[in-house]
Enzyme design. Structure first.
Site, PDB file in Angstrom:
ATOM      1  N   ASP A 117       0.756  -1.117   0.008  1.00 10.82           N
ATOM      2  CA  ASP A 117       0.013  -0.083  -0.077  1.00 10.82           C
ATOM      3  C   ASP A 117       0.753   1.109   0.139  1.00 10.82           C
ATOM      4  OD1 ASP A 117      -2.341  -1.694   0.335  1.00 10.82           O
ATOM      5  OD2 ASP A 117      -1.837  -1.768   2.337  1.00 10.82           O
ATOM      6  N   HIS A 134      -4.288  -2.145  -6.984  1.00  9.18           N
ATOM      7  CA  HIS A 134      -3.306  -1.029  -7.487  1.00  9.18           C
ATOM      8  C   HIS A 134      -4.366  -0.159  -7.963  1.00  9.18           C
ATOM      9  CE1 HIS A 134       0.212  -4.026  -8.694  1.00  9.18           C
ATOM     10  NE2 HIS A 134      -0.250  -4.046  -7.528  1.00  9.18           N
TER      11      HIS A 134
HETATM   12  P1  IMP Z   1      -2.591 -12.863   1.908  1.00  9.41           P
HETATM   13  O1  IMP Z   1      -1.415 -12.372   0.817  1.00  9.41           O
HETATM   14  O2  IMP Z   1      -4.051 -12.715   1.530  1.00  9.41           O
HETATM   15  O3  IMP Z   1      -2.238 -14.305   2.192  1.00  9.41           O
HETATM   16  O4  IMP Z   1      -2.300 -12.050   3.347  1.00  9.41           O
HETATM   17  C1  IMP Z   1      -1.077 -12.371   4.222  1.00  9.41           C
HETATM   18  C2  IMP Z   1      -0.844 -10.905   4.770  1.00  9.41           C
HETATM   19  O5  IMP Z   1      -0.406 -10.022   3.653  1.00  9.41           O
HETATM   20  C3  IMP Z   1      -1.931 -10.078   5.452  1.00  9.41           C
HETATM   21  O6  IMP Z   1      -1.316  -9.556   6.535  1.00  9.41           O
HETATM   22  C4  IMP Z   1      -2.472  -9.057   4.361  1.00  9.41           C
HETATM   23  O7  IMP Z   1      -3.211  -7.987   5.208  1.00  9.41           O
HETATM   24  C5  IMP Z   1      -1.013  -8.832   3.909  1.00  9.41           C
HETATM   25  N1  IMP Z   1      -1.400  -8.385   2.266  1.00  9.41           N
HETATM   26  C6  IMP Z   1      -1.466  -9.226   1.310  1.00  9.41           C
HETATM   27  N2  IMP Z   1      -1.635  -8.542   0.056  1.00  9.41           N
HETATM   28  C7  IMP Z   1      -1.485  -7.151   0.588  1.00  9.41           C
HETATM   29  C8  IMP Z   1      -1.564  -5.773  -0.071  1.00  9.41           C
HETATM   30  O8  IMP Z   1      -1.683  -5.937  -1.363  1.00  9.41           O
HETATM   31  N3  IMP Z   1      -1.323  -4.801   0.415  1.00  9.41           N
HETATM   32  C9  IMP Z   1      -1.172  -4.882   1.795  1.00  9.41           C
HETATM   33  N4  IMP Z   1      -1.137  -5.993   2.536  1.00  9.41           N
HETATM   34  C10 IMP Z   1      -1.452  -7.082   1.926  1.00  9.41           C
HETATM   35 MG    MG Z   2      -2.363  -1.996  -2.387  1.00 11.13          MG
END
Ligand code: IMP
Ligand code: MG
Length: 331
Positions: free
Chosen positions: A15, A43
């Protein structure tokens, strides 16, 4: 022949506004490629005053570039089709969207497992990412070549000028992040080589951070007590810190300079973009954390200078290549 590869990636917890940077420079490239993750990413790109969002399609689509979903990515067929439909409806050329035959397919079973077992425990996005990668490792996964029609399949030959767009960030990397509070892919820029180019072709490693840190998902480094800090709540509102994939409110903290430096050095960052400087400038909060101490600055200039000097003095590759947001023409 590949001329060179530039890589945009997150230095913190995702982010950071990577999509915005990709969109700002994509016109200078022939391909824009995603190398990691799946629709857990979000994005956000503004074009002519309109806001657009993608989750799996690289942000190069907004600049009419071949947009590649690489072999180490995962995707859900219906969600990809939905996104393509939406982009096409918005007037973008869906023929530019290509998927590596080796990318793995997220199934509804993966999503169910994620929702039932991982979302509560880790605060995942619930998109089935970890179960899909785990089936890949078990050698029981399904690949794009088995489910997509030929015209969507990428021939895996890159040429010219390549821009790689990271998803998530260094602190969420499966190896280098704060395991187990990580995502299930390799977010580090070296992993962009999985797209099929030599590491020798890499030219610029553009790391993106923010003027403050945010975190969505469970992480002991971001305790619940952060919600009680009034100034940080103002940062969240001013910075519109709500997840673009899940809508979750992000926790905020002051920029942790030790963590940022570590990410810079471990990733080989050659230049840094610090986004959302305008947010703290508007609020007048110039604070950062160094060695667990909170340091406050009177002015934006002092704050910037301190960050610049600290990073230049302590990083291995970055010299004066630190850009504070708003200045995208100079990237
Ligand atoms: P997952 O990728 O859905 O398995 O989530 C694993 C961790 O990564 C969690 O803490 C999510 O909130 C974080 N996360 C996954 N994708 C993003 C993203 O695009 N932005 C911020 N955090 C992310
Ligand atoms: Mg993002």
């Amino acid at each position: 022949m590949i001329d060179y590869v530039d890589i945009i990636f997150g230095l913190t917890w995702g982010d950071e506004g990577k999509g915005k940077i990709t969109n700002a420079i994509a016109e200078n490239y022939d391909y824009v490629c995603r190398w990691n993750g799946g629709p857990n990413a979000g994005h956000t790109v503004y074009l002519n005053g309109e806001k657009y969002k993608t989750h799996i399609v690289p942000s190069g689509i907004f600049q009419n570039k071949l947009s590649i979903i690489g072999p180490s990515c995962v995707f859900h067929v219906d969600q990809l089709m939905e996104e393509i439909k939406y982009l096409s409806f918005c007037g973008f050329d869906m023929n530019l969207i290509k998927v590596s035959p080796k990318a793995h397919v997220i199934t509804d079973k993966h999503i169910k497992y994620d929702e039932e077992n991982l979302q509560g425990k880790f605060g995942t996005t619930g998109k089935g990412i970890a179960p899909c990668y785990s089936d890949k490792m078990l050698r029981i996964g399904t690949r794009a070549s088995e489910v997509l029609t030929d015209f969507m399949i990428w021939d895996e030959k890159l040429k010219g000028r390549i821009l790689c767009e990271g998803a998530q960030s260094v602190n969420l990397d499966i190896d280098h992040g704060d395991y187990p509070y990580v995502t299930s892919s390799s977010t580090m820029p070296y992993s962009a080589c999985s797209l099929g180019f030599s590491p020798k072709k890499i030219r610029r490693l553009i790391g993106v951070a923010k003027a403050y840190d945010t975190r969505v998902g469970n992480d002991p480094l971001f305790p619940d007590s952060l919600w009680d800090i009034e100034e940080l709540n103002l940062v969240i509102e001013e910075g519109k810190e709500y997840g673009s994939t899940t809508g979750r409110k992000r926790k905020a903290n002051w920029l942790n300079l030790n963590r940022l430096l570590h990410s810079i050095n471990i990733s080989g960052t050659t230049e840094i973009i610090i986004n959302k400087f305008d947010v703290i400038e508007k609020l007048g909060f110039f604070k950062l954390i160094l060695d667990d101490n909170l340091i406050e600055f009177e002015t934006a200039e002092e704050f910037k200078k301190y960050i610049q000097t600290f990073i230049s003095d302590n990083s291995e590759i970055v010299q004066d290549n630190i850009i504070f947001s708003g200045d995208v023409e100079n990237i």
